[in-house]
Design an enzyme around this catalytic site. Sequence first.
Site, mmCIF file in Angstrom:
data_model
loop_
_atom_site.group_PDB
_atom_site.id
_atom_site.type_symbol
_atom_site.label_atom_id
_atom_site.label_comp_id
_atom_site.label_asym_id
_atom_site.label_seq_id
_atom_site.Cartn_x
_atom_site.Cartn_y
_atom_site.Cartn_z
ATOM 1 N N ASP A 184 28.689 41.237 45.286
ATOM 2 C CA ASP A 184 27.945 40.933 46.492
ATOM 3 C C ASP A 184 28.584 41.612 47.692
ATOM 4 O O ASP A 184 28.502 41.709 48.947
ATOM 5 C CB ASP A 184 27.883 39.558 46.832
ATOM 6 C CG ASP A 184 28.930 38.677 46.637
ATOM 7 O OD1 ASP A 184 29.716 39.064 45.670
ATOM 8 O OD2 ASP A 184 29.193 37.667 47.227
ATOM 9 N N GLU A 191 46.030 34.267 48.947
ATOM 10 C CA GLU A 191 45.376 35.191 49.762
ATOM 11 C C GLU A 191 45.319 34.427 51.164
ATOM 12 O O GLU A 191 45.823 34.943 52.125
ATOM 13 C CB GLU A 191 44.032 35.574 49.256
ATOM 14 C CG GLU A 191 43.103 36.605 50.222
ATOM 15 C CD GLU A 191 41.586 36.656 50.061
ATOM 16 O OE1 GLU A 191 41.011 35.940 49.271
ATOM 17 O OE2 GLU A 191 41.374 37.824 50.281
ATOM 18 N N HIS A 209 41.526 33.317 42.638
ATOM 19 C CA HIS A 209 41.756 33.756 43.661
ATOM 20 C C HIS A 209 42.785 32.745 44.380
ATOM 21 O O HIS A 209 42.356 31.678 44.544
ATOM 22 C CB HIS A 209 40.507 33.769 44.706
ATOM 23 C CG HIS A 209 39.542 34.799 44.635
ATOM 24 N ND1 HIS A 209 38.702 35.091 43.943
ATOM 25 C CD2 HIS A 209 39.548 35.977 45.708
ATOM 26 C CE1 HIS A 209 37.912 36.131 44.081
ATOM 27 N NE2 HIS A 209 38.478 36.629 45.189
ATOM 28 N N ASP A 268 38.389 44.799 46.186
ATOM 29 C CA ASP A 268 37.996 43.501 46.446
ATOM 30 C C ASP A 268 36.364 43.649 46.746
ATOM 31 O O ASP A 268 35.458 43.258 46.101
ATOM 32 C CB ASP A 268 38.893 43.010 47.631
ATOM 33 C CG ASP A 268 38.319 41.585 47.924
ATOM 34 O OD1 ASP A 268 37.951 40.947 47.053
ATOM 35 O OD2 ASP A 268 39.102 41.045 49.018
HETATM 36 ZN ZN LIG Z 1 38.179 38.812 46.120
#
Ligand SMILES: [Zn+2]
Length: 371
Positions: free
Chosen positions: A29, A216, A213, A313
């Site tokens: 997406d 970050e 994840h 990403d």
């Molecule tokens: Zn990501």
Amino acid sequence: MAIDQHGDANLEGVSIRSLPKVSLHDHLDGALRPQTIIELADEAGVEVPEAAADDLADWFEDQSDSGSLVEYLKTFDLTIAVMQTRDGLRRVAKEFVEDLAADGVIYGEVRWAPEQHLGGGLSLDEVVEAVQEGIEEGEDSVEGSGRDIRVGQLITAMRHTDRSLEIAELAVRHRGRGAVGFDIAGPEAGFPPSNLRPAFDYLASAFFPATVHAGEAAGLDSIRSALIDGRALRLGHGVRIAEDLDVVAEKGEEVQVRFGDLARWVRDREIPLELSPSSNLQTGAIAAWGTQLEDHPFDLLYQLGFAVTVNVDNRTMSRTSLTRELKLLADAFEYTLDDLEAFQLNAAAAAFLTIEEREELIELIGEGFSA
Ligand SMILES: [Zn+2]
């Protein structure tokens, strides 16, 4: 010189785009062609902020430069809105594969959250099947043009919803039919992997690989939970592991660093870091180190022997490609082709594939870089 996401760049007289590459952290997406968004939005009656593809590409870039992960995630409302039907999902997945191949990627893992694509009345299994159809159509069309690419799905659960066990079961159900791994995404701060422990326990009992994840939008506690509660085999970004490194002295080329236990574990166990240079700048993930690519701890981690990989990403949001990310890093840190090859070999070794398939990728990369 800056390049756009369709451009090529040379290093030592070699086209970076033509080199065999592996893309591990690449959101479905986050990788839509602006023109496709416009066409799908028209069919679905979704409003778009810009009517022309170039302007829409600019809009994504502007929105993504906000410096906040929460703001950055808002651009996904639009892309996800046009991915609610079987045809929309299939088309986006097919083009995802074609665009990767055009960038020289020979193996990719596409991550996406099926639970966000049920608005058109499809079930979780149906959306996974629709994406798989698109991936296979893309692989076939790439093969028709004389290249080879393979793409596997990373089935992603959202951290802030309550569906992670159901999504983990979905992923395992589609093992051998497109799903190669599991991931969690969404707001990291306040939603540690420990909250999703039943899903990770289930995955571990099924021996199904997970990347998480972490490191970050949150720091070392999040990475710790990804490794302990999530049994993460890779870290999605993981860039803030550098917070566990204490640079005590720099003598010319030599850097003396004191490791925390967590950083030592991640380096010595060779837990791959899915670093995404442009995205890490845009989301503020490396704010503690600075605001320029030269400030990114990428090079420190690489020089210290961490298993660094280079990723996009979200190609649409960051208006980037793997070629572009490699070029930016090469410019910032004076990397050679040997360095770029090392990043691809790290990524191939970290792929959620069998050891034979990984060895095959490693061979292809070796051949491509020595050609
Ligand atoms: Zn990501």
